[in-house]
Motif scaffolding. Structure first.
Motif, mmCIF file in Angstrom:
data_model
loop_
_atom_site.group_PDB
_atom_site.id
_atom_site.type_symbol
_atom_site.label_atom_id
_atom_site.label_comp_id
_atom_site.label_asym_id
_atom_site.label_seq_id
_atom_site.Cartn_x
_atom_site.Cartn_y
_atom_site.Cartn_z
ATOM 1 N N PRO A 140 0.809 -1.231 0.000
ATOM 2 C CA PRO A 140 0.000 0.000 0.000
ATOM 3 C C PRO A 140 0.839 1.275 0.000
ATOM 4 N N THR A 141 1.914 1.283 0.761
ATOM 5 C CA THR A 141 2.797 2.461 0.768
ATOM 6 C C THR A 141 3.411 2.668 -0.604
ATOM 7 N N PHE A 142 3.848 1.587 -1.218
ATOM 8 C CA PHE A 142 4.476 1.697 -2.540
ATOM 9 C C PHE A 142 3.467 2.175 -3.579
ATOM 10 N N VAL A 143 2.238 1.684 -3.532
ATOM 11 C CA VAL A 143 1.215 2.128 -4.478
ATOM 12 C C VAL A 143 0.947 3.619 -4.304
ATOM 13 N N GLY A 144 0.938 4.091 -3.067
ATOM 14 C CA GLY A 144 0.817 5.529 -2.841
ATOM 15 C C GLY A 144 1.961 6.306 -3.468
ATOM 16 N N MET A 145 3.174 5.752 -3.388
ATOM 17 C CA MET A 145 4.332 6.373 -4.034
ATOM 18 C C MET A 145 4.161 6.394 -5.553
ATOM 19 N N MET A 146 3.616 5.313 -6.102
ATOM 20 C CA MET A 146 3.394 5.242 -7.551
ATOM 21 C C MET A 146 2.461 6.358 -8.019
ATOM 22 N N ASN A 147 1.370 6.547 -7.302
ATOM 23 C CA ASN A 147 0.398 7.560 -7.716
ATOM 24 C C ASN A 147 0.917 8.978 -7.503
ATOM 25 N N ALA A 148 1.685 9.181 -6.440
ATOM 26 C CA ALA A 148 2.288 10.495 -6.222
ATOM 27 C C ALA A 148 3.287 10.817 -7.327
ATOM 28 N N GLU A 149 4.077 9.825 -7.741
ATOM 29 C CA GLU A 149 5.060 10.037 -8.806
ATOM 30 C C GLU A 149 4.369 10.268 -10.139
ATOM 31 N N ALA A 150 3.277 9.548 -10.389
ATOM 32 C CA ALA A 150 2.524 9.755 -11.622
ATOM 33 C C ALA A 150 2.019 11.193 -11.704
ATOM 34 N N THR B 191 -3.668 8.584 -15.246
ATOM 35 C CA THR B 191 -3.178 7.356 -14.627
ATOM 36 C C THR B 191 -3.574 7.232 -13.160
ATOM 37 N N TYR B 192 -4.009 6.028 -12.806
ATOM 38 C CA TYR B 192 -4.160 5.655 -11.396
ATOM 39 C C TYR B 192 -3.683 4.220 -11.245
ATOM 40 N N PHE B 193 -2.795 3.988 -10.282
ATOM 41 C CA PHE B 193 -2.272 2.659 -10.027
ATOM 42 C C PHE B 193 -2.942 2.043 -8.803
ATOM 43 N N ALA B 194 -3.225 0.741 -8.884
ATOM 44 C CA ALA B 194 -3.807 0.007 -7.761
ATOM 45 C C ALA B 194 -2.878 -1.072 -7.237
ATOM 46 N N ASN B 195 -1.853 -1.430 -8.010
ATOM 47 C CA ASN B 195 -0.888 -2.434 -7.579
ATOM 48 C C ASN B 195 0.402 -2.246 -8.372
ATOM 49 N N PRO B 196 1.506 -2.879 -7.947
ATOM 50 C CA PRO B 196 2.798 -2.651 -8.606
ATOM 51 C C PRO B 196 3.097 -3.561 -9.782
ATOM 52 N N ASN B 197 2.204 -4.518 -10.104
ATOM 53 C CA ASN B 197 2.526 -5.450 -11.184
ATOM 54 C C ASN B 197 1.597 -5.367 -12.391
ATOM 55 N N GLY B 198 0.491 -4.621 -12.275
ATOM 56 C CA GLY B 198 -0.403 -4.449 -13.417
ATOM 57 C C GLY B 198 -1.520 -5.466 -13.506
ATOM 58 N N TRP B 199 -1.608 -6.366 -12.512
ATOM 59 C CA TRP B 199 -2.725 -7.315 -12.520
ATOM 60 C C TRP B 199 -4.026 -6.520 -12.565
ATOM 61 N N ASP B 200 -4.971 -6.991 -13.371
ATOM 62 C CA ASP B 200 -6.145 -6.183 -13.670
ATOM 63 C C ASP B 200 -6.933 -5.806 -12.414
ATOM 64 N N HIS B 201 -7.313 -4.534 -12.351
ATOM 65 C CA HIS B 201 -8.070 -3.977 -11.226
ATOM 66 C C HIS B 201 -8.992 -2.913 -11.800
ATOM 67 N N PRO B 202 -10.247 -2.851 -11.356
ATOM 68 C CA PRO B 202 -11.194 -1.903 -11.960
ATOM 69 C C PRO B 202 -10.791 -0.440 -11.843
ATOM 70 N N ASP B 203 -9.970 -0.099 -10.864
ATOM 71 C CA ASP B 203 -9.562 1.296 -10.682
ATOM 72 C C ASP B 203 -8.260 1.642 -11.398
ATOM 73 N N GLN B 204 -7.571 0.644 -11.913
ATOM 74 C CA GLN B 204 -6.242 0.885 -12.487
ATOM 75 C C GLN B 204 -6.351 1.284 -13.954
ATOM 76 N N GLN B 205 -5.786 2.441 -14.299
ATOM 77 C CA GLN B 205 -5.870 2.909 -15.672
ATOM 78 C C GLN B 205 -4.674 3.786 -16.014
ATOM 79 N N THR B 206 -4.469 3.956 -17.305
ATOM 80 C CA THR B 206 -3.449 4.860 -17.827
ATOM 81 C C THR B 206 -3.881 5.281 -19.213
#
Length: 276
Positions: free
Chosen positions: A126-136, A144-159
């Motif tokens: 969760p901390t890393f995902v927060g870092m991903m979205n802050a960096e984006a 872009t919104y990230f929900a996980n660090p590997n790209g496994w499909d998630h309804p909120d994850q987009q780019t």
């Protein structure tokens, strides 16, 4: 092999099984960000494993800031080991250096190893995902919104193709000394030799590598960069119906981009976000 023959050779093995998805694509000049060609480039899209480009960006940023070293051994957690395929079946309690983890993650696109990197850099996912979205947000990836660090499909994850081009530019400009991570044709783990999922690596003249992705929701995605005559381009293809099709399309877009005398008259940063 000439560039046109390269695309033709790949296409020989491709038989379409249905109508193509309404995908997206973008080609930009990597040094200036000037747009050369664009199709649905700000349309919201599932990133799949192109997500791992942000995972490696944050890992390299942590290395640059001295928060972790490339030879730091990271333990594999039960959460990381439980990730779905594609994976290398790392065992909980096993340790892997950040250097090896990044190579495996970018070449094999291993979902378990992406979680190892995230936990090693961020402490927990969760901390890393927060870092991903802050960096984006800092990079201007407005779709872009990230929900996980590997790209496994998630309804909120987009780019979007636009945002992935911006991320590719950032990787190339901020960490050129680490380009081998995304342009290695194969990596060995024990007795197993894993080939790069990017069909352009080692085959397209001037290829600089980058990252592929696939889920059923996203289709076959690729971000690719290549250099010819001192000019470096970034091509993004989203939503192809097969790995071969995305490779052929990316090669064709790069060919057309290198043959172009001008651009569209605007930059990737100036493109409006999708708003979705």
């Amino acid at each position: 092999m000439t560039l046109s023959r390269f695309a033709a050779a790949l296409a020989l093995g491709f038989v379409a099984t249905g109508p193509a998805l309404a995908g997206a694509s973008l080609v930009i000049d990597a040094s200036s960000g000037s747009v050369i060609s664009s199709e649905n480039a700000t349309q919201a899209w599932r990133p799949a494993s192109t997500t791992k480009m942000m995972t490696i960006y944050l890992a390299l940023k942590a290395v640059r800031e001295g928060r972790i070293g490339v030879e730091t051994a990271i333990p594999v957690s039960k959460l990381a080991a439980s990730q779905p395929r594609v994976k290398v079946y790392a065992r909980a309690g096993q340790e892997i250096t950040l250097d090896n983890a990044l190579r495996i993650m970018m070449v094999k696109s291993a979902n378990d190893i992406a979680y190892v990197v995230a936990e090693g850099v961020g402490g927990d996912v969760p901390t890393f995902v927060g870092m991903m979205n802050a960096e984006a947000q800092r990079l201007g990836m407005r779709d872009t919104y990230f929900a996980n660090p590997n790209g496994w499909d998630h309804p909120d994850q987009q780019t979007s193709a636009r945002d992935l081009a911006i991320l590719a530019m950032a990787l190339m400009h901020d960490f050129p000394q680490y380009s081998d991570y995304w342009n290695t044709s194969a990596v060995q783990l024990g007795k197993q030799v894993m080939q790069n999922t990017n069909g352009l690596v080692g085959r397209y003249p001037g290829i600089g590598g980058m990252k592929t992705g696939f889920t059923c929701a996203s289709g076959f995605n690729v971000v690719a960069t290549a250099t010819r005559g001192g000019k470096t381009l970034i091509a993004v293809v989203l939503g192809s119906v097969s790995g071969v099709e995305r490779t052929v399309k990316a090669a064709q877009l790069l060919d057309e981009g290198f043959g172009s005398w001008g651009g569209a008259g605007y930059t990737v940063a100036s493109m409006s976000p999708s708003g979705t």
